[in-house]
Each structure stands twice: as C-alpha cells, then as structure tokens.
Design a protein around this motif. Structure first.
Motif, short mmCIF file in Angstrom:
data_model
loop_
_atom_site.label_atom_id
_atom_site.label_comp_id
_atom_site.label_asym_id
_atom_site.label_seq_id
_atom_site.Cartn_x
_atom_site.Cartn_y
_atom_site.Cartn_z
N LYS A 1 -5.06 5.50 -0.04
CA LYS A 1 -4.11 5.71 -1.13
C LYS A 1 -3.38 4.42 -1.48
N GLU A 2 -3.06 3.59 -0.48
CA GLU A 2 -2.43 2.29 -0.74
C GLU A 2 -3.34 1.40 -1.58
N VAL A 3 -4.62 1.39 -1.24
CA VAL A 3 -5.59 0.57 -1.97
C VAL A 3 -5.66 1.01 -3.43
N VAL A 4 -5.68 2.32 -3.65
CA VAL A 4 -5.70 2.83 -5.02
C VAL A 4 -4.44 2.42 -5.77
N ALA A 5 -3.29 2.57 -5.12
CA ALA A 5 -2.02 2.22 -5.77
C ALA A 5 -1.97 0.75 -6.17
N ASP A 6 -2.52 -0.12 -5.31
CA ASP A 6 -2.52 -1.55 -5.60
C ASP A 6 -3.49 -1.91 -6.72
N SER A 7 -4.40 -1.00 -7.05
CA SER A 7 -5.43 -1.27 -8.05
C SER A 7 -5.14 -0.64 -9.40
N ARG A 8 -4.06 0.10 -9.50
CA ARG A 8 -3.75 0.84 -10.74
C ARG A 8 -2.38 0.43 -11.29
#
Length: 230
Positions: free
Chosen positions: A115-122
């Motif tokens: 979820k952190e990775v997604v947040a950093d990518s959006r």
C-alpha cells in the motif's frame, strides 16, 4: 493522453515480451530497445544491475522512449531499495520523475508495504506523490496537465514476491488496490525457502509455491511474471 505498450498489453490481455537492462548508457538502452519489434517493455535494473538510479535511470528511460518513431517499449525502473527498507519512497519519486512508465519494487513482504508503494506512485487523492519536475511530461510527450490527469491510470506498479513472508501474505498483497502485477523472483524465493537456486528450473517444491503465487494473482485479477535467464 498518457499510454505506453505494456499498459496496452495489460488492458487487452495479450502476452507482453520484455527484456532486462543491466548496463548503463544511452547507447546500451537504445540498442536493447531496438533489438526486437516484439518488445513491449524493458526493465531498467537499478537494484542488481550497474545502472545508478540518478542520473542513469532517467538517461536510459529517454533512450528507450526515443528508440522508435512513435515511442519505444515501456520503460520500467526497478528501484534499488527493497520492500523491507523504509527508504523506497524517494527512489520511487526519482524513477517516476525521470519519466518511467512504471516501477518494480523488490522484496515486498506485506500488504502494508504494498500500500505504501502504491501511495508513493499516485498523485492525490489516490496517493501522496508530489509534482514538480519540468521534464517528466515531456518524456511522455504530453502536456503537464495531461500527465497529471492520466498518470494515476497510466503508471504501472509492480512488486516482487520473493521470500517466505511474502508467500505467507501473498493473498493480502495481491488484493491491494493499485498493484498491477506480481513479479516472482525465483532465485531469492528459492534461497529464502531453503532450496538451491533454479538450475535452470526451480526445485519442484518451489514450483508449487510459484503456482500458489500465480493463483493469488489470478484471484485478484493481477498480472504476473516469472523471469527466465539465458
């Protein structure tokens, strides 16, 4: 609007052939991008390759994108930080600001980290990515406003499943919204589970684990990839 070959392959459910770029330099990147008309993507490997994230990755991305008229294969950057590290956020920022069409993050072991990775990518409201680079949208050959409008739907977020903890949590990881694909790291996965590395095929018990990961990906309608080496 923003698009690229691997994104189109994902949308149309067709096989997407790719290659791994491990050496730095514009000419290396361009040569690989032109190696075959069937390439949909190239991973710029900043983890185990010899390509520095800054500025080597961005130089490779530009070379890949400009390798063919109308744009080259999709440029996916594998960042050097592993998923068990707290330092992946700034690396995702550099990869995406450098114009990457997607990211690949090693050693994701929990749904929370995914979820952190997604947040950093959006970009907000879907994530926490900031905007400020004057170059990114130009690499995509669109305007800044077009990039901001479409980046959340166009940038691919891929993570690697390659240790025991990740296998135990694979259903929850695969279910994270915003993750587009699961990459299986057969070498690290084998070592983590106490088996020898593939030679050339994985141990039969590791193959069973790989099939479990594939089932999790299918169940969550996520793409998957198992690399092979020649």
């Amino acid at each position: 609007m923003a698009s690229h070959p691997l994104l189109q392959a994902f949308k149309t459910n067709i096989p997407a052939f790719g290659a791994w770029l491990t050496l730095p330099g514009t000419f290396h990147a361009r040569t690989v991008a032109r190696a075959s008309p069937h390439l949909s993507w190239i991973v710029v490997d900043c983890e185990h390759g010899l390509i520095p994230l800054v500025p080597g990755a961005s130089e490779s991305i530009v070379a890949i994108q400009g390798a063919k008229s109308g744009g080259g294969p999709s440029a996916i950057v594998r960042i050097p930080a592993t998923g068990i590290s707290a330092s992946s956020s700034w690396q995702i920022k550099h990869a995406l600001d450098g114009g990457a069409n997607g990211i690949l993050v090693p050693l994701i072991s929990t749904a929370a980290k995914a979820k952190e990775v997604v947040a950093d990518s959006r970009f907000p409201p879907l994530g926490r990515r900031g905007f400020g680079s004057p170059f990114t949208h130009g690499i995509w050959d669109i305007s800044a406003s077009q990039y901001l409008e479409s980046a959340n739907e166009s940038i691919l977020v891929m993570i690697q499943i390659e240790n025991k903890e990740a296998v135990e949590n694979v259903d929850e990881i695969a279910g994270v919204e915003g993750i587009d694909a699961l990459f299986i790291g057969p070498y690290d996965l084998s070592i983590s589970l106490g088996y020898p590395p593939p030679s050339p095929d994985p141990h039969p018990d590791v193959e069973k684990v790989i099939q479990k990961i594939l089932r999790a990906a299918h169940s969550s309608q996520k793409k998957w990839y198992v690399p092979f080496f020649v």
